[in-house]
Write a protein that holds these residues in place. Sequence first.
Motif, mmCIF file in Angstrom:
data_model
loop_
_atom_site.group_PDB
_atom_site.id
_atom_site.type_symbol
_atom_site.label_atom_id
_atom_site.label_comp_id
_atom_site.label_asym_id
_atom_site.label_seq_id
_atom_site.Cartn_x
_atom_site.Cartn_y
_atom_site.Cartn_z
ATOM 1 N N LEU A 171 -39.603 -3.183 3.069
ATOM 2 C CA LEU A 171 -39.988 -2.401 4.233
ATOM 3 C C LEU A 171 -40.427 -3.343 5.344
ATOM 4 C CD1 LEU A 171 -40.601 0.443 5.427
ATOM 5 C CD2 LEU A 171 -42.917 0.164 4.542
ATOM 6 N N ALA A 172 -39.819 -3.199 6.524
ATOM 7 C CA ALA A 172 -40.172 -4.042 7.664
ATOM 8 C C ALA A 172 -41.258 -3.384 8.505
ATOM 9 C CB ALA A 172 -38.946 -4.328 8.523
ATOM 10 N N CYS A 173 -41.139 -2.078 8.758
ATOM 11 C CA CYS A 173 -42.138 -1.379 9.556
ATOM 12 C C CYS A 173 -41.902 0.127 9.499
ATOM 13 C CB CYS A 173 -42.114 -1.843 11.011
ATOM 14 S SG CYS A 173 -40.623 -1.376 11.907
ATOM 15 N N CYS A 174 -42.846 0.858 10.046
ATOM 16 C CA CYS A 174 -42.722 2.307 10.206
ATOM 17 C C CYS A 174 -42.788 2.625 11.696
ATOM 18 C CB CYS A 174 -43.841 3.046 9.493
ATOM 19 S SG CYS A 174 -43.761 2.879 7.710
ATOM 20 N N ARG A 194 -30.294 -7.620 9.818
ATOM 21 C CA ARG A 194 -29.854 -6.230 9.800
ATOM 22 C C ARG A 194 -30.919 -5.354 9.151
ATOM 23 N NH1 ARG A 194 -24.068 -5.587 7.764
ATOM 24 N NH2 ARG A 194 -25.187 -5.358 5.839
ATOM 25 N N PHE A 195 -30.923 -4.100 9.580
ATOM 26 C CA PHE A 195 -31.933 -3.160 9.097
ATOM 27 C C PHE A 195 -31.294 -1.826 8.740
ATOM 28 C CE2 PHE A 195 -34.035 -6.128 11.895
ATOM 29 C CZ PHE A 195 -35.122 -6.516 11.143
ATOM 30 N N ALA A 196 -31.953 -1.098 7.874
ATOM 31 C CA ALA A 196 -31.565 0.267 7.518
ATOM 32 C C ALA A 196 -32.766 1.158 7.797
ATOM 33 C CB ALA A 196 -31.180 0.348 6.041
ATOM 34 N N THR A 197 -32.535 2.288 8.453
ATOM 35 C CA THR A 197 -33.616 3.199 8.798
ATOM 36 C C THR A 197 -33.451 4.490 8.006
ATOM 37 O OG1 THR A 197 -33.695 2.274 11.017
ATOM 38 C CG2 THR A 197 -34.770 4.400 10.695
ATOM 39 N N ASP A 207 -41.320 10.541 10.877
ATOM 40 C CA ASP A 207 -41.818 9.297 10.320
ATOM 41 C C ASP A 207 -40.601 8.523 9.827
ATOM 42 O OD1 ASP A 207 -43.608 7.411 9.312
ATOM 43 O OD2 ASP A 207 -44.093 8.578 7.516
ATOM 44 N N LEU A 208 -40.307 7.392 10.456
ATOM 45 C CA LEU A 208 -39.123 6.607 10.115
ATOM 46 C C LEU A 208 -39.531 5.308 9.427
ATOM 47 C CD1 LEU A 208 -37.323 6.983 13.567
ATOM 48 C CD2 LEU A 208 -37.024 8.411 11.529
ATOM 49 N N TYR A 209 -38.835 4.975 8.356
ATOM 50 C CA TYR A 209 -39.073 3.746 7.617
ATOM 51 C C TYR A 209 -37.906 2.802 7.880
ATOM 52 C CZ TYR A 209 -42.903 5.908 5.093
ATOM 53 O OH TYR A 209 -44.096 6.496 4.776
ATOM 54 N N VAL A 210 -38.210 1.597 8.351
ATOM 55 C CA VAL A 210 -37.177 0.609 8.666
ATOM 56 C C VAL A 210 -37.259 -0.500 7.619
ATOM 57 C CG1 VAL A 210 -36.220 -0.911 10.433
ATOM 58 C CG2 VAL A 210 -37.460 1.164 11.116
ATOM 59 N N TYR A 211 -36.149 -0.645 6.889
ATOM 60 C CA TYR A 211 -36.068 -1.625 5.805
ATOM 61 C C TYR A 211 -35.140 -2.768 6.193
ATOM 62 C CZ TYR A 211 -37.929 2.098 2.830
ATOM 63 O OH TYR A 211 -38.712 3.069 2.288
ATOM 64 N N GLU A 212 -35.431 -3.947 5.654
ATOM 65 C CA GLU A 212 -34.496 -5.058 5.772
ATOM 66 C C GLU A 212 -33.232 -4.677 4.996
ATOM 67 O OE1 GLU A 212 -36.672 -8.264 4.043
ATOM 68 O OE2 GLU A 212 -37.833 -8.617 5.865
#
Length: 133
Positions: free
Chosen positions: A103-106, A31-34, A88-93
């Motif tokens: 942080l998983a990716c941008c 699962r991820f949170a953006t 600019d979106l930050y996707v976190y575990e």
Amino acid sequence: MQATVRLTANDIRQLRSTAEQIARRHSSARRFATEIAERVNLATGAAGLNIRAITDDPDWEDTDLHTTHPWSRIRERHTLANGTALFDLYVYERPGIGETGDLACCVEAELDGQGLAAFHADSAKNVWRRSDL
């Protein structure tokens, strides 16, 4: 009056789905949170969600991360700068409910007056572009 855009529910689902697909390339999390970044222009001090509204630099090297906001802000009506917006979106575990992990990716989301126009990842790779562009 400045032009604005509000993403459709379909655009929002596609954005979240694509961002999570990109994150899965970098993480084994389920699962991820953006979050949406608010950036600040280092020369002028102007801050905003729409990067194109605060800088003319195509690589936005004159900006820096100021803070991040919850994903729910994507549903707002956004003001366009010269007919476009760039987020600019930050996707976190997300290891647990309400928890934010590493942080998983941008991912960058490009909008125009018709809504979602393109996704970019790792600041250069073009992941998806609307077919009518």
